[in-house]
Design an enzyme around this catalytic site. Sequence first.
Site, PDB file in Angstrom:
ATOM      1  N   GLU A 194      10.653   1.144  -4.489  1.00  0.00           N
ATOM      2  CA  GLU A 194      10.919   1.126  -5.929  1.00  0.00           C
ATOM      3  C   GLU A 194      12.398   1.140  -6.260  1.00  0.00           C
ATOM      4  O   GLU A 194      12.860   0.409  -7.146  1.00  0.00           O
ATOM      5  CB  GLU A 194      10.233   2.307  -6.615  1.00  0.00           C
ATOM      6  CG  GLU A 194       8.723   2.197  -6.712  1.00  0.00           C
ATOM      7  CD  GLU A 194       7.998   2.621  -5.445  1.00  0.00           C
ATOM      8  OE1 GLU A 194       8.673   3.068  -4.492  1.00  0.00           O
ATOM      9  OE2 GLU A 194       6.759   2.519  -5.399  1.00  0.00           O
ATOM     10  N   HIS A 263       0.536  12.487  -9.305  1.00  0.00           N
ATOM     11  CA  HIS A 263       0.141  11.188  -9.856  1.00  0.00           C
ATOM     12  C   HIS A 263      -0.284  11.276 -11.322  1.00  0.00           C
ATOM     13  O   HIS A 263      -0.946  10.376 -11.822  1.00  0.00           O
ATOM     14  CB  HIS A 263      -1.039  10.601  -9.067  1.00  0.00           C
ATOM     15  CG  HIS A 263      -0.649   9.980  -7.757  1.00  0.00           C
ATOM     16  ND1 HIS A 263      -0.217  10.715  -6.690  1.00  0.00           N
ATOM     17  CD2 HIS A 263      -0.645   8.695  -7.339  1.00  0.00           C
ATOM     18  CE1 HIS A 263       0.026   9.902  -5.665  1.00  0.00           C
ATOM     19  NE2 HIS A 263      -0.225   8.672  -6.042  1.00  0.00           N
TER      20      HIS A 263
HETATM   21  C1  LIG Z   1       6.591   5.698  -4.154  1.00  0.00           C
HETATM   22  C2  LIG Z   1       5.195   5.202  -4.197  1.00  0.00           C
HETATM   23  N1  LIG Z   1       4.946   3.921  -4.505  1.00  0.00           N
HETATM   24  C3  LIG Z   1       3.691   3.456  -4.555  1.00  0.00           C
HETATM   25  C4  LIG Z   1       2.644   4.286  -4.292  1.00  0.00           C
HETATM   26  C5  LIG Z   1       1.218   3.752  -4.355  1.00  0.00           C
HETATM   27  N2  LIG Z   1       0.710   3.623  -2.980  1.00  0.00           N
HETATM   28  C6  LIG Z   1      -0.011   4.602  -2.436  1.00  0.00           C
HETATM   29  S1  LIG Z   1      -0.390   4.294  -0.855  1.00  0.00           S
HETATM   30  C7  LIG Z   1       0.375   2.805  -0.873  1.00  0.00           C
HETATM   31  C8  LIG Z   1       0.379   1.975   0.370  1.00  0.00           C
HETATM   32  C9  LIG Z   1       1.034   2.653   1.524  1.00  0.00           C
HETATM   33  O1  LIG Z   1       0.838   1.954   2.709  1.00  0.00           O
HETATM   34  P1  LIG Z   1       1.277   2.516   4.119  1.00  0.00           P
HETATM   35  O2  LIG Z   1       2.585   3.203   4.026  1.00  0.00           O
HETATM   36  O3  LIG Z   1       1.161   1.415   5.089  1.00  0.00           O
HETATM   37  O4  LIG Z   1       0.202   3.671   4.457  1.00  0.00           O
HETATM   38  P2  LIG Z   1      -1.366   3.544   4.624  1.00  0.00           P
HETATM   39  O5  LIG Z   1      -1.959   3.705   3.256  1.00  0.00           O
HETATM   40  O6  LIG Z   1      -1.660   2.253   5.249  1.00  0.00           O
HETATM   41  O7  LIG Z   1      -1.758   4.719   5.466  1.00  0.00           O
HETATM   42  C10 LIG Z   1       0.918   2.574  -2.129  1.00  0.00           C
HETATM   43  C11 LIG Z   1       1.639   1.355  -2.512  1.00  0.00           C
HETATM   44  C12 LIG Z   1       2.922   5.637  -4.012  1.00  0.00           C
HETATM   45  N3  LIG Z   1       1.947   6.525  -3.787  1.00  0.00           N
HETATM   46  N4  LIG Z   1       4.192   6.073  -3.952  1.00  0.00           N
END
Ligand SMILES: Cc1ncc(C[n+]2csc(CCOP(=O)(O)OP(=O)(O)O)c2C)c(N)n1
Lengths: 460, 342
Positions: A194, A263
Amino acid sequence: MPTEILMPALSPTMEEGTLAKWLVKEGDTVSSGDILAEIETDKATMEFEAVDEGVIGKILVSEGTEGVKVNALIAVLLEEGESADDIGDTAADAAPAEAPAKVPAEAKAPDAAETGPGLVQTKAPEPDWPEGTELKSQTVREALRDAMAEEMRRDPNVYLMGEEVAEYQGAYKVSQGLLDEFGDKRVIDTPITEHGFAGIAVGAAFGGLRPIVEFMTFNFAMQAIDHIINSAAKTLYMSGGQMGAPMVFRGPNGAAARVGAQHSQDYAAWYSMIPGLKVAMPYSASDAKGLLKSAIRDPNPVVFLENEILYGRSFDVPVLDDFTVPFGKARIWREGTDVTIVSFGIGMQYALQAAEKLAEDGIEAEVIDLRTLRPIDYDTLLTSVMKTNRCVTVEEGFPVGSIGNHLSATIMERAFDYLDAPVINCAGKDVPMPYAANLEKLALVTTDEVIEAVRKVTYR
Amino acid sequence: MATRKTAKAPNVSADELKQYYKDMLLIRRFEEKAGQLYGMGLIGGFCHLYIGQEAVVVGLEAAAGEGDKRVTSYRDHGHMLACGMEPNGVMAELTGREGGYSRGKGGSMHMFSKEKNFYGGHGIVGAQVPIGAGLAFADRYLGNDRVTFAYFGDGAANQGQVYEAFNMSALWKLPVIFVIENNQYAMGTSQKRSTSTDEIYTRGAPFGIPGEMVDGMDVLAVKEAGDKAVAHCRAGKGPYILEIKTYRYRGHSMSDPAKYRTREEVQKMREEKDAIEHVRELLVSGGHASEDDLKAIDKEIKDIVNKSADFAKESPEPALEELWTDIYASDIPQGAAVEQDA
Ligand SMILES: Cc1ncc(C[n+]2csc(CCOP(=O)(O)OP(=O)(O)O)c2C)c(N)n1
Ligand SMILES: [Mg+2]
């Protein structure tokens, strides 16, 4: 005993859904993990897996049924040795929840035709469009999408960037269809960074583009808040008017449902504090559309606060080629003489519900939706308070340093002599958002609290 | 299950192998149950299941020592079970009840256990990475030889704060193992579409942090890599990166229809690479367990999970006063002047 298969909850905010398709039929043997059906929520079509093993004894909700409530009985699974005759009457009776032909009460502007007998209703407030304009019912989600699409057609330098906005069609499906129409040059999926992409968008705005930055939710915009405030909001001033950041930061804001402390935060007051930013927080679909179009055209950085719970609500939207709503103009949803209830965003649902209930007891509330928080339409608010002599503010955010606090101060300064009672601020509780269902309810502002506040200021 | 090309002879005892099997199976069954309770509306909000990734946390917990710390993202149920937290307390937190680890106030994404050195459960992608480095900072400061595991996803690996943490950890030789759980997707975005490199662990090199890629569907490979990383950190040589290639079988969260990958892709992983099946085969082929033994284990695990679900349903909702507790800690030692005034 036969196992009941219930309509599953497939998202934090799902209350009902469409049973789009059965992938099994009566008599089929299923084992855990098999796909039973496709279910459409307001956001997506999901596959629904079997958890238990058995034979599909009876399908109780046929495919294509809309508005099936979560936890409604949709089918019955038989174990070995059971037959369809074992299915009790209760199961057979638990017919599919009928699709409620409902427009939520709070989603309608009160009009004279709807006022019950005995209610003193002053004339209906003016809408934002000429009389006789054709209206169509649209969800807030669709209205926002249309606003972006119309502005992207109008100006080739408007582009959208954010997490999951393109191929996934938006985490909350707000950007549905935009990738198809505008291509991946203008609808851009970013990594989860972000701070970085907000900064890139500010740079792009300096460089002549008109970025729309979608934050998956505003909770994650805290990663980027430095660029929103230090880079976007202050540059026009610091450059002596030479350059600024014409751009929109948008996304859902505030509590969704059961997503906990990190959240569920309302940033209305935070961003409204910043000179150089504009801030909009619409409630209805027509405002979402008209204000977002204005925001995209605005030569200043705009923080545009949406709400996940409102995304799926439907409202009347005028069918016009270029419908915009200006910033700094409040909307009076309901006229009344006894008290002014002022709110914005999802707070409006409590304000309007409270006003309806109060009217049953003969208390006529005037309900004002500020729509934009920077600038604020003080005139409409003060004129109303001078008429009603009482005011209650409603918002979902934290109570300390809230928008309500600011409105109270303004009213005190500019309309003190008109007040017959102190202004009361209804807000979220002064606690991080708890996860537990019972505590979450307490943490949020409620319609009852608004009603109680009105009774206090009207001494009734 | 198709045989693996890289099938290794286990370098652990039969008992250890059996323990890994149990630990991984517990996570899988627990998560399946959580998914079921979500569908029934007993769990709300977001719920990110760990199914498919079990070998990562079980292998690394096997390499961890007493007092070592761990911190992770919202996809945290597996980590909690693997570090010894009670299934009852975790499940009851998922249902938002008094018996949950955070007394119902945290939920699926936000759970903690001081006793087990589990520092959360963080909902903001990437935030746990500098926090993990900070836990290691405290250990180094306090002069003990504890190590911290900071788990994060392939998507999180693009957050700027990860690299700020890399730099400071290397600079100050912090005993932190950065564990990239690369399940190849961040929500609907594949690694290819979001990340400038195929090998994320190589991003440590410019900071002087050693790292390696590990097969996360092989608990033995994870354990071995974990041992190496722990030894490095304990010896005071600074941080280490493990990029562990794994796969999540379910959607990102309960509300993700997962249309960004094919059913065949998922099916292939499940059939050919499943970490639990792998150990099951090793147990059987090595003569360490009979089919009956394994059935008994299955039943034992199923019972634990069912009990946790019952507990989570029966545990009452938190008392309403809980809304107002735990906002501030209250022990503030005051200076002499304050006491005199009082
Ligand atoms: C700063 C932030 N941006 C966006 C989100 C929304 N979000 C939650 S999980 C996720 C994907 C994360 O993927 P990854 O790091 O590969 O972990 P995984 O879910 O695959 O374990 C997103 C975009 C968030 N929680 N925090
Ligand atoms: Mg991932």
